[in-house]
Scaffold this active site. Structure first.
Site, short mmCIF file in Angstrom:
data_model
loop_
_atom_site.label_atom_id
_atom_site.label_comp_id
_atom_site.label_asym_id
_atom_site.label_seq_id
_atom_site.Cartn_x
_atom_site.Cartn_y
_atom_site.Cartn_z
N THR A 1 -60.61 -42.30 8.88
CA THR A 1 -59.36 -41.85 8.28
C THR A 1 -58.29 -42.90 8.51
OG1 THR A 1 -57.54 -40.27 8.38
CG2 THR A 1 -58.86 -40.45 10.36
N ASP B 1 -55.38 -42.07 8.81
CA ASP B 1 -54.32 -41.37 9.55
C ASP B 1 -54.41 -41.58 11.06
OD1 ASP B 1 -53.72 -40.37 7.05
OD2 ASP B 1 -54.82 -38.49 7.36
N ARG C 1 -50.66 -37.48 7.09
CA ARG C 1 -50.71 -36.03 7.27
C ARG C 1 -49.76 -35.61 8.41
NH1 ARG C 1 -53.36 -33.47 3.78
NH2 ARG C 1 -53.22 -31.54 4.93
N ARG D 1 -32.26 -45.28 -2.00
CA ARG D 1 -33.43 -45.30 -2.90
C ARG D 1 -34.68 -44.90 -2.13
NH1 ARG D 1 -31.92 -47.83 -7.80
NH2 ARG D 1 -29.65 -47.72 -7.73
O1 F6P Z 1 -56.27 -38.24 5.16
C1 F6P Z 1 -56.01 -39.39 4.42
C2 F6P Z 1 -54.94 -39.14 3.39
O2 F6P Z 1 -54.70 -40.34 2.70
C3 F6P Z 1 -53.63 -38.55 3.94
O3 F6P Z 1 -52.85 -39.51 4.58
C4 F6P Z 1 -53.05 -37.97 2.69
O4 F6P Z 1 -52.15 -36.90 2.97
C5 F6P Z 1 -54.26 -37.44 1.98
O5 F6P Z 1 -55.37 -38.17 2.44
C6 F6P Z 1 -54.19 -37.54 0.48
O6 F6P Z 1 -55.35 -37.01 -0.04
P1 F6P Z 1 -55.71 -37.02 -1.60
O7 F6P Z 1 -56.05 -38.43 -1.97
O8 F6P Z 1 -56.87 -36.10 -1.71
O9 F6P Z 1 -54.49 -36.51 -2.33
#
Ligand code: F6P
Length: 367
Positions: free
Chosen positions: A140, A142, A186, A282
């Protein structure tokens, strides 16, 4: 001949291909093993006809620096929640896990390596409980899994976010503007915090520290003198104001139900205006740019280590476990102990102290 099947599940992440290559290169040193890949996570097994590919040294040549995944991925459905249309036209989720395990037996698969995030590793654990020889590899951008010091892809996302801050600094300075950069992560602020320090931002807003809008305004104003100056804010998508909620929407698609984050930068901009900020402000939402493109060297190395270790865990029959990085070692940890164990920024950590030490405002009480 013995067979290991590889699948990549969940959102894509820089370094997935380097993991696949690490598995294949290591497996090719064991004459009795071959590697196959399932297309789009386990969909390749569940679909008729089956969609699998042979992964040999030729197939993985030069993929270590490519973004995305050569196997494709999905964060929808899966063996335990496969969406089908019922007779009345509504979609329902059915459990096809037993059928999938039977198909894997039919394909003479001895072991499975599932590369994916928290949701994918929950699937790994459930399949393991049903008797499948499975190993997890965490991924991930994240960096929000507590089992491992770092996940691959995270440092690449930080690099991309930092480059965005660098670019926004020059345009902000030229126009005396305030920029708000929204980054992913997230409910964890790792990308925002690291990019804010590396990029020299003035304000960093993370989910772990709910922000007070008046403290943020105070910091922005301090960056201007007689109308001249600029300010750069990095905000994590999961951030929330004191006494407020995260900006999210509910996606209730069958097999893809989740809370979708995004929009907090626009919300912050409105709040700043409502609270009296007069500076030209912005918003830039970095979005999936953080997930695309080539992994930086650090992530290629970590991903390769994860791939090699995952195959060695197959050799050692360490099933029901996940690869993890605990400096300086690559170790294995039981899946049951690591799923649903998130890793958030510790607000008392040295990293937060460092940020405060260089004057970054978090919009919290100490500012
Ligand atoms: O978990 C990785 C991530 O990129 C998060 O940072 C983000 O909120 C989410 O996935 C977005 O997911 P998707 O591409 O399914 O909208």
């Amino acid at each position: 001949m013995k067979r290991v099947l590889v699948a990549t599940g969940g959102g894509d992440c820089p370094g997935l291909n380097a993991v696949i290559r690490g598995i294949v290169k290591r497996a090719s040193q064991e004459s009795e093993w071959e590697v196959i890949g399932s297309i789009e996570s386990f969909n390749g097994i569940l679909r008729e006809p089956t969609e699998i590919v042979v992964l040999d040294n030729k197939a993985v040549e030069g993929i270590h620096y490519q973004g995305g995944t050569v196997l494709g991925t999905t964060n929808k459905g899966g063996p335990f929640a496969w969406p089908i249309k019922s007779n009345d036209g509504t979609w329902i989720a059915v459990d096809r896990s037993d059928e999938m395990i039977r198909k894997l037996q039919y394909l003479a698969v001895d072991a499975v390596i599932n590369i994916g995030g928290d949701g994918s590793q929950l699937i790994s654990q459930k399949l393991y409980e049903k008797g499948l020889n499975i190993i997890g590899v965490p991924k991930t951008i994240d960096n929000d899994l507590s089992a491992t010091d770092f996940t691959f892809g995270f440092q690449t996302a930080v690099q991309i976010a930092t480059e965005a801050v660098d670019k926004l600094v020059t345009t902000a300075a030229s126009h005396n503007r305030t920029f708000i950069l929204e980054v992913m992560g997230r409910d964890a602020g790792w990308i925002a915090l690291n990019a804010a320090i590396a990029g020299g931002a003035d304000v960093c807003i993370i989910p772990e520290i709910p922000y007070d809008i008046h403290k943020v305004i105070k910091k922005i104003e301090s960056r201007y003198h007689k109308g001249r100056g600029f300010c750069n804010i990095v905000i994590a998508e999961g951030a929330k104001p004191i006494d407020g909620e995260t900006v999210s929407s509910v996606v209730d698609e069958v097999g893809y139900a989740h809370r979708k984050l995004g929009g907090v930068a626009e919300q912050l901009k409105s709040e700043l205006k409502d609270a009296g900020l007069e500076q030209d402000t912005r918003v830039t939402v970095l979005g999936h740019l953080q997930r695309g493109g080539i992994p930086i060297a650090y992530d290629r190395v970590l991903a390769t280590q994860f791939g090699v270790k995952a195959f060695e865990m197959v050799l050692d029959k360490e099933y029901g476990k996940m690869v993890a990085y605990r400096h300086p070692n690559i170790i294995s940890v039981p899946l049951i102990e690591v799923i649903n164990q998130p890793n958030f920024v510790d607000v008392e950590s040295d990293l937060v102290k460092t940020a405060k030490g260089v004057g970054i405002c978090f919009g919290d009480k100490s500012d």
